[in-house]
Scaffold this motif. Structure first.
Motif, PDB file in Angstrom:
ATOM      1  N   SER A 128       0.845  -1.197   0.000  1.00  0.00           N
ATOM      2  CA  SER A 128       0.000   0.000   0.000  1.00  0.00           C
ATOM      3  C   SER A 128       0.882   1.249   0.000  1.00  0.00           C
ATOM      4  N   VAL A 129       0.363   2.305  -0.624  1.00  0.00           N
ATOM      5  CA  VAL A 129       1.066   3.589  -0.668  1.00  0.00           C
ATOM      6  C   VAL A 129       0.099   4.687  -0.252  1.00  0.00           C
ATOM      7  N   THR A 130       0.654   5.764   0.303  1.00  0.00           N
ATOM      8  CA  THR A 130      -0.146   6.915   0.676  1.00  0.00           C
ATOM      9  C   THR A 130       0.164   8.039  -0.294  1.00  0.00           C
ATOM     10  N   LEU A 131      -0.870   8.534  -0.980  1.00  0.00           N
ATOM     11  CA  LEU A 131      -0.699   9.574  -1.985  1.00  0.00           C
ATOM     12  C   LEU A 131      -1.754  10.657  -1.800  1.00  0.00           C
ATOM     13  N   VAL A 162     -12.684   6.411  -5.508  1.00  0.00           N
ATOM     14  CA  VAL A 162     -12.754   6.750  -4.083  1.00  0.00           C
ATOM     15  C   VAL A 162     -14.212   7.020  -3.703  1.00  0.00           C
ATOM     16  N   PRO A 163     -14.534   6.954  -2.395  1.00  0.00           N
ATOM     17  CA  PRO A 163     -15.891   7.285  -1.963  1.00  0.00           C
ATOM     18  C   PRO A 163     -16.219   8.752  -2.257  1.00  0.00           C
ATOM     19  N   LEU A 164     -17.505   9.064  -2.319  1.00  0.00           N
ATOM     20  CA  LEU A 164     -17.958  10.403  -2.676  1.00  0.00           C
ATOM     21  C   LEU A 164     -17.510  11.485  -1.694  1.00  0.00           C
ATOM     22  N   PHE A 165     -17.280  11.152  -0.420  1.00  0.00           N
ATOM     23  CA  PHE A 165     -16.941  12.163   0.572  1.00  0.00           C
ATOM     24  C   PHE A 165     -15.479  12.611   0.529  1.00  0.00           C
ATOM     25  N   ILE A 166     -14.629  11.930  -0.239  1.00  0.00           N
ATOM     26  CA  ILE A 166     -13.208  12.294  -0.350  1.00  0.00           C
ATOM     27  C   ILE A 166     -13.087  13.537  -1.231  1.00  0.00           C
ATOM     28  N   SER A 167     -12.242  14.487  -0.798  1.00  0.00           N
ATOM     29  CA  SER A 167     -12.086  15.717  -1.573  1.00  0.00           C
ATOM     30  C   SER A 167     -10.630  15.943  -1.974  1.00  0.00           C
ATOM     31  N   GLN A 168     -10.430  16.891  -2.853  1.00  0.00           N
ATOM     32  CA  GLN A 168      -9.103  17.225  -3.372  1.00  0.00           C
ATOM     33  C   GLN A 168      -8.206  17.686  -2.232  1.00  0.00           C
ATOM     34  N   GLY A 169      -6.926  17.285  -2.260  1.00  0.00           N
ATOM     35  CA  GLY A 169      -5.964  17.688  -1.242  1.00  0.00           C
ATOM     36  C   GLY A 169      -5.824  16.678  -0.115  1.00  0.00           C
ATOM     37  N   GLU A 170      -6.732  15.719   0.004  1.00  0.00           N
ATOM     38  CA  GLU A 170      -6.639  14.713   1.062  1.00  0.00           C
ATOM     39  C   GLU A 170      -5.609  13.653   0.681  1.00  0.00           C
ATOM     40  N   ARG A 171      -5.024  13.039   1.703  1.00  0.00           N
ATOM     41  CA  ARG A 171      -4.075  11.943   1.496  1.00  0.00           C
ATOM     42  C   ARG A 171      -4.800  10.643   1.773  1.00  0.00           C
ATOM     43  N   ILE A 172      -4.712   9.724   0.799  1.00  0.00           N
ATOM     44  CA  ILE A 172      -5.401   8.444   0.934  1.00  0.00           C
ATOM     45  C   ILE A 172      -4.415   7.292   0.798  1.00  0.00           C
ATOM     46  N   ILE A 174      -3.725   3.567  -0.789  1.00  0.00           N
ATOM     47  CA  ILE A 174      -4.146   2.789  -1.952  1.00  0.00           C
ATOM     48  C   ILE A 174      -3.451   1.427  -1.932  1.00  0.00           C
ATOM     49  N   ASP A 175      -4.213   0.367  -2.204  1.00  0.00           N
ATOM     50  CA  ASP A 175      -3.651  -0.971  -2.341  1.00  0.00           C
ATOM     51  C   ASP A 175      -3.077  -1.085  -3.752  1.00  0.00           C
ATOM     52  N   THR A 176      -1.755  -1.254  -3.873  1.00  0.00           N
ATOM     53  CA  THR A 176      -1.102  -1.265  -5.179  1.00  0.00           C
ATOM     54  C   THR A 176      -1.322  -2.573  -5.933  1.00  0.00           C
ATOM     55  N   ARG A 177      -1.762  -3.617  -5.245  1.00  0.00           N
ATOM     56  CA  ARG A 177      -1.964  -4.905  -5.918  1.00  0.00           C
ATOM     57  C   ARG A 177      -3.223  -4.915  -6.762  1.00  0.00           C
ATOM     58  N   ASN A 178      -4.276  -4.191  -6.316  1.00  0.00           N
ATOM     59  CA  ASN A 178      -5.538  -4.206  -7.069  1.00  0.00           C
ATOM     60  C   ASN A 178      -6.132  -2.816  -7.266  1.00  0.00           C
ATOM     61  N   ASP A 179      -5.338  -1.770  -7.075  1.00  0.00           N
ATOM     62  CA  ASP A 179      -5.727  -0.384  -7.352  1.00  0.00           C
ATOM     63  C   ASP A 179      -6.986   0.042  -6.602  1.00  0.00           C
ATOM     64  N   THR A 180      -7.125  -0.341  -5.354  1.00  0.00           N
ATOM     65  CA  THR A 180      -8.325   0.027  -4.601  1.00  0.00           C
ATOM     66  C   THR A 180      -8.009   0.989  -3.460  1.00  0.00           C
ATOM     67  N   TYR A 181      -9.004   1.776  -3.112  1.00  0.00           N
ATOM     68  CA  TYR A 181      -8.942   2.733  -2.021  1.00  0.00           C
ATOM     69  C   TYR A 181      -9.016   1.952  -0.699  1.00  0.00           C
ATOM     70  N   LEU A 182      -8.086   2.229   0.230  1.00  0.00           N
ATOM     71  CA  LEU A 182      -8.098   1.567   1.524  1.00  0.00           C
ATOM     72  C   LEU A 182      -8.609   2.456   2.649  1.00  0.00           C
ATOM     73  N   GLY A 183      -8.440   3.767   2.490  1.00  0.00           N
ATOM     74  CA  GLY A 183      -8.892   4.674   3.540  1.00  0.00           C
ATOM     75  C   GLY A 183      -8.081   5.958   3.519  1.00  0.00           C
ATOM     76  N   ARG A 184      -8.463   6.871   4.393  1.00  0.00           N
ATOM     77  CA  ARG A 184      -7.717   8.112   4.539  1.00  0.00           C
ATOM     78  C   ARG A 184      -6.470   7.854   5.346  1.00  0.00           C
ATOM     79  N   GLU A 185      -5.451   8.689   5.120  1.00  0.00           N
ATOM     80  CA  GLU A 185      -4.244   8.573   5.936  1.00  0.00           C
ATOM     81  C   GLU A 185      -4.554   9.112   7.318  1.00  0.00           C
ATOM     82  N   THR A 186      -4.138   8.374   8.331  1.00  0.00           N
ATOM     83  CA  THR A 186      -4.411   8.835   9.697  1.00  0.00           C
ATOM     84  C   THR A 186      -3.170   9.352  10.368  1.00  0.00           C
TER      85      THR A 186
END
Length: 186
Positions: A128-131, A162-172, A174-186
Motif C-alpha cells: 500500500s502507498v499513501t498519496l 474513491v468514496p464520494l466524501f473524499i475531496s481534493q488535497g486529502e491523502r489516501i 491505496i492498495d497497489t496490488r488491485n488499485d483500490t482505495y483503503l482509507g484516509r491517511e491517519t
C-alpha cells in the motif's frame, strides 16, 4: 535443479532460456501408469501462460532470482533512476521494465527489484502507498460513507475510485496490488 515433486506456487523454473513461475500445480497418481505433475506456468518476462505436464521426480533447472532493495530517486526523461540501498549504485529502468507499477512510483519510495541473469523481471512496490489527491469532483451535500464512488487522480497520475466524501488535497491509502482505495491517511 529442482524436482517436479517439489513444485509449489511461486516456484521459479527455467525452460527454453526464460523464467517461468508455477501458478498452479497438481500431483496426479493414476491407478495405472506412473505419477505426473500437471502445472500451469506464467512467463515472468512476457506474462504468457502455459500448461505443462512433468513426470513425477523429473529434474528441471531452477531459476536463481536476485531480489535487491532499491530506492526510486528521480525520473530522467523516459528513464527511472533507482539507487541500490546496500551499494549506493544507480540503475536506470524504462517504463516497460517496471510495468504497471510505474503509476504509483513516488520519489524516495523503496521497492524490491527482481532480476534474473542481469535482466529486470519485476519491480515490486509496497502493498500500500499513501498519496495525495490532486484532482477529483467536489463532494455534494448528502454524500454518505456508504454511497457510491467517483474517480480521483493522485499525485503520481494514477486514477483510483474513491468514496464520494473524499475531496481534493486529502491523502489516501491505496492498495497497489488491485488499485483500490483503503482509507484516509491517519
Amino acid at each position: 535443479m529442482i524436482s517436479s515433486n517439489d513444485f509449489r506456487t511461486g516456484t521459479s523454473i527455467e525452460i527454453d532460456g526464460s523464467v517461468w513461475r508455477v501458478v498452479e500445480f497438481l500431483h496426479v497418481k493414476p491407478g495405472k501408469g506412473s505419477a505426473f505433475v500437471r502445472t500451469k506456468l506464467k512467463n515472468a518476462q512476457t506474462g504468457n501462460t502455459l500448461e505443462r505436464t512433468f513426470r513425477a521426480g523429473e529434474m528441471v533447472p531452477q531459476a536463481v532470482l536476485e531480489k535487491r532493495n532499491k530506492q526510486y530517486t528521480y525520473r530522467d526523461g523516459d528513464q527511472y533512476v533507482f539507487m541500490d540501498m546496500e551499494t549506493y549504485e544507480e540503475s536506470r529502468l524504462n517504463a516497460d521494465q517496471i510495468g504497471d507499477s510505474v503509476k504509483y512510483l513516488k520519489e524516495e519510495m523503496e521497492v524490491t527489484v527482481l532480476t534474473w541473469d542481469d535482466r529486470v523481471l519485476e519491480v515490486e512496490l509496497p502493498n500500500s502507498v499513501t498519496l495525495e489527491i490532486v484532482q477529483t469532483d467536489p463532494g455534494v451535500k448528502g454524500d454518505t460513507a456508504t454511497g457510491g464512488t467517483k474517480p480521483a487522480t493522485v499525485e503520481t497520475g494514477a486514477q483510483v475510485m474513491v468514496p464520494l466524501f473524499i475531496s481534493q488535497g486529502e491523502r489516501i491509502k491505496i492498495d497497489t496490488r488491485n488499485d483500490t482505495y483503503l482509507g484516509r491517511e491517519t
